[in-house]
Design a protein around this motif. Structure first.
Motif, mmCIF file in Angstrom:
data_model
loop_
_atom_site.group_PDB
_atom_site.id
_atom_site.type_symbol
_atom_site.label_atom_id
_atom_site.label_comp_id
_atom_site.label_asym_id
_atom_site.label_seq_id
_atom_site.Cartn_x
_atom_site.Cartn_y
_atom_site.Cartn_z
ATOM 1 N N GLY A 43 -18.491 -19.507 62.880
ATOM 2 C CA GLY A 43 -18.323 -18.884 61.575
ATOM 3 C C GLY A 43 -19.593 -18.186 61.146
ATOM 4 N N PRO A 44 -19.563 -17.497 60.015
ATOM 5 C CA PRO A 44 -20.748 -16.788 59.530
ATOM 6 C C PRO A 44 -21.848 -17.758 59.124
ATOM 7 C CG PRO A 44 -19.022 -16.787 57.862
ATOM 8 C CD PRO A 44 -18.412 -17.359 59.105
ATOM 9 N N THR A 45 -23.087 -17.338 59.265
ATOM 10 C CA THR A 45 -24.231 -18.185 58.913
ATOM 11 C C THR A 45 -24.291 -18.431 57.415
ATOM 12 O OG1 THR A 45 -25.470 -17.281 60.769
ATOM 13 C CG2 THR A 45 -26.728 -18.425 59.070
ATOM 14 N N GLY A 46 -24.098 -17.420 56.624
ATOM 15 C CA GLY A 46 -24.141 -17.570 55.181
ATOM 16 C C GLY A 46 -25.557 -17.652 54.650
ATOM 17 N N GLY A 51 -23.969 -20.111 50.641
ATOM 18 C CA GLY A 51 -23.145 -19.860 51.814
ATOM 19 C C GLY A 51 -22.574 -18.458 51.826
ATOM 20 N N SER A 52 -21.271 -18.354 52.056
ATOM 21 C CA SER A 52 -20.610 -17.044 52.157
ATOM 22 C C SER A 52 -19.861 -16.680 50.881
ATOM 23 C CB SER A 52 -19.634 -17.042 53.343
ATOM 24 O OG SER A 52 -20.312 -17.202 54.571
ATOM 25 N N LEU A 53 -20.248 -17.267 49.751
ATOM 26 C CA LEU A 53 -19.578 -16.956 48.488
ATOM 27 C C LEU A 53 -19.608 -15.468 48.144
ATOM 28 C CD1 LEU A 53 -20.345 -19.857 45.979
ATOM 29 C CD2 LEU A 53 -18.112 -18.986 46.654
ATOM 30 N N PRO A 54 -20.733 -14.762 48.355
ATOM 31 C CA PRO A 54 -20.714 -13.319 48.043
ATOM 32 C C PRO A 54 -19.666 -12.550 48.845
ATOM 33 C CG PRO A 54 -22.970 -14.092 48.262
ATOM 34 C CD PRO A 54 -22.092 -15.217 48.721
ATOM 35 N N GLU A 55 -19.506 -12.910 50.118
ATOM 36 C CA GLU A 55 -18.489 -12.255 50.950
ATOM 37 C C GLU A 55 -17.086 -12.597 50.444
ATOM 38 O OE1 GLU A 55 -21.178 -13.658 52.107
ATOM 39 O OE2 GLU A 55 -22.170 -11.976 53.100
ATOM 40 N N MET A 56 -16.875 -13.864 50.029
ATOM 41 C CA MET A 56 -15.572 -14.266 49.506
ATOM 42 C C MET A 56 -15.221 -13.463 48.258
ATOM 43 S SD MET A 56 -14.332 -17.855 47.800
ATOM 44 C CE MET A 56 -14.701 -17.267 46.138
#
Length: 515
Positions: A43-46, A51-56
């Protein structure tokens, strides 16, 4: 004195040697254990902390971003960190069985999400509550009282009334608007009619329309239910960063709260009035699900459920009963109209099993293998929700070749499982025959092997499989037995484009019907 000093030095040297040796052994074991611990799924490193909240937040709808990410990584299991939470999406039936069968107890809990908490009134219900005594109590009530075989039989006449009303309503629709019918509208309100009749003993909260269709009250009620469904576990920011709930940056909390209040606006007066009727002795016979809930007693003959528990559980029953059946039938009708040979085959099965002198009944359903295969294929190819209700790991564990940390949220992908090209041949083709192994086999709508996810299985599996299967199958059977269906009269096929924001048809199905 010198001898004593030497002896002390020897003893200290011996103890130091033992300590170093012991420490070496511990360090070796630690490194060996650490080396053997499998990695997290890919998965993405974040970013740190978030984590990956900005991408979400950036990539909406989130479920399409997750599936695209898994395709790019060429994996059937991934790990995406949102805040402090590890999200584990799964499209592999083998791994899905590991989660829900082999390690079912480890993954039996639910997340403490804002959306789940609001919908269940602080986790008073069976499906949305984490593993606790409240969940055990409510699930036991559902399984033994509300959705038991005896109760299913007891409420049969109410379901039959709504199936008959459905045919009458469609017949009237055929007489107006040049025979064009909005299948999504009709299917959703039929499902709403059924569950209202089973729970409250009434089809409409108001008077309904002259043609037998829903009135303003029922439209508001169903709209509220589907709004709840579209935002429950919908990747709200507050679900992953609870401290931000007060700001409601994405508006999910307000939308959910308004929808829940819209539904409660019709539920609560009915429930309060019924409780009062029982307390005053006006009502003396149990006739529906609400009566049963009110009259449940504990060992001391006191009410087993509070009014708040009854209200919360009824809301959950409502949202669980309308989504899958209505969506499956809309997609099935669209696919069958575009492939007339499938529609014709289903009609011939109905003619053979039921005949043309009466309407199909629930007692006929076990013999309608092909009709059930049409429903199951719609569940496989066109699920309503992208993921099942999340499962939370209660301890660190290993699944497949991957480490799954305690607190991870496991999401089984409905389209990922049902459209997995490794499992299904021509996965994007609607082909009911794939579910019929031979003439002797009986088609059931649930797949315990998790090659598709119609009704969940395991410890947190759906206890309403029989009711859901019955509502869905009788709806399709009545529609194709009672009416001739074609695409709108311009001669074109039905457009099977999927909505970008969800898994519904991009446009509601409008079809031409003739008695």
């Amino acid at each position: 004195m010198e001898n004593k000093r030497n002896l002390c030095i020897q003893i200290i040297s011996f103890l130091l040697a033992q300590l170093i040796g012991f420490a070496t052994i511990i360090l070796h074991k630690f490194l060996k254990t650490k080396k053997k611990t499998p990695p997290l799924p890919p998965g993405p490193t974040g970013y740190p902390v978030i984590g990956s909240l900005p991408e979400m937040i950036k990539n909406k709808p989130t479920f399409r971003w997750i599936h695209k990410l898994m395709q790019e990584l060429n994996t059937e299991i991934a790990c995406i960190r949102l805040g402090k939470i590890y999200i584990i999406p799964v499209t592999s039936p083998e791994l899905a069985r590991e989660f829900l069968h082999k390690q079912d107890e480890v993954f039996a809990s639910r997340p403490d999400y804002m959306s789940g908490k609001l919908t269940s009134n602080n986790f008073l219900t069976a499906a949305l509550s984490p593993v606790c005594d409240q969940w055990k109590k409510m699930r036991r009530i559902l399984a033994s009282k509300l959705l038991s075989p005896a109760m299913h039989k007891f409420l049969h006449h109410k379901r039959r009334e709504e199936a008959d009303h459905l045919v009458e309503y469609f017949y009237k629709c055929c007489q107006t608007n040049h025979g064009l019918v909005n299948i999504r509208f009709a299917a959703r309100y039929y499902c709403g009619n059924v569950i209202r009749k089973l729970v409250f003993g009434k089809r409409f909260f108001g008077t309904g329309m002259e043609d037998g269709g829903p009135g303003i009250e029922e439209k508001e009620h169903i709209d509220g239910i589907f709004t709840i469904l579209s935002h429950l576990y919908g990747f709200a920011i507050a679900d992953f960063v609870p401290c931000l709930e007060v700001f409601d940056f994405d508006g999910y909390k307000k939308i959910l709260s308004d929808a829940i209040n819209s539904v409660k606006k019709y539920h609560d007066p009915e429930i309060n009035k019924r409780v009062e009727m029982w307390q005053q002795g006006i009502r003396k016979t149990e006739e529906d699900i609400l009566d049963v809930l009110i009259n449940l007693k504990d060992t001391r003959n006191n009410p087993l459920l509070s009014i708040e528990e009854i209200k919360a559980q009824i809301t959950e029953i409502m949202i669980a009963a309308v989504d899958n059946p209505s969506n499956a039938i809309e997609w099935a009708m669209a696919e069958m109209i575009n492939q007339p040979h499938i529609l014709d085959k289903a009609c011939k099965e109905l003619d053979r099993v039921v005949g043309k002198d009466r309407l199909v009944e629930e007692s006929d359903l076990p013999k309608l293998n092909y009709v059930k295969a049409c429903v199951k294929e719609s569940f496989r190819l066109h699920p309503f929700a992208p993921f099942n209700v999340p499962h939370v790991s209660t301890k660190d564990t290993i699944v497949g070749e991957y480490f799954i940390p305690k607190g991870s949220h496991v999401l089984l992908s409905r389209p990922g499982l049902g459209r997995n090209p490794r499992v299904w041949k021509d996965p994007l083709r609607y082909k009911p025959e794939r579910h019929i192994i031979d003439e002797a086999s009986k088609v059931v709508l649930v797949d315990h092997e998790l090659r598709m996810l119609s009704f969940s299985t395991g410890r947190r599996g759906c206890v309403g499989v029989v009711l859901g299967s019955t509502i869905t199958t009788i709806l399709l059977a009545r529609l194709i037995q009672g009416f001739k269906w074609t695409a709108p009269l311009d001669g074109s096929n039905i457009d099977l484009v999927e909505s970008e924001g969800d898994l519904l048809m991009a446009k509601p199905l409008i079809a031409h019907s003739m008695p």
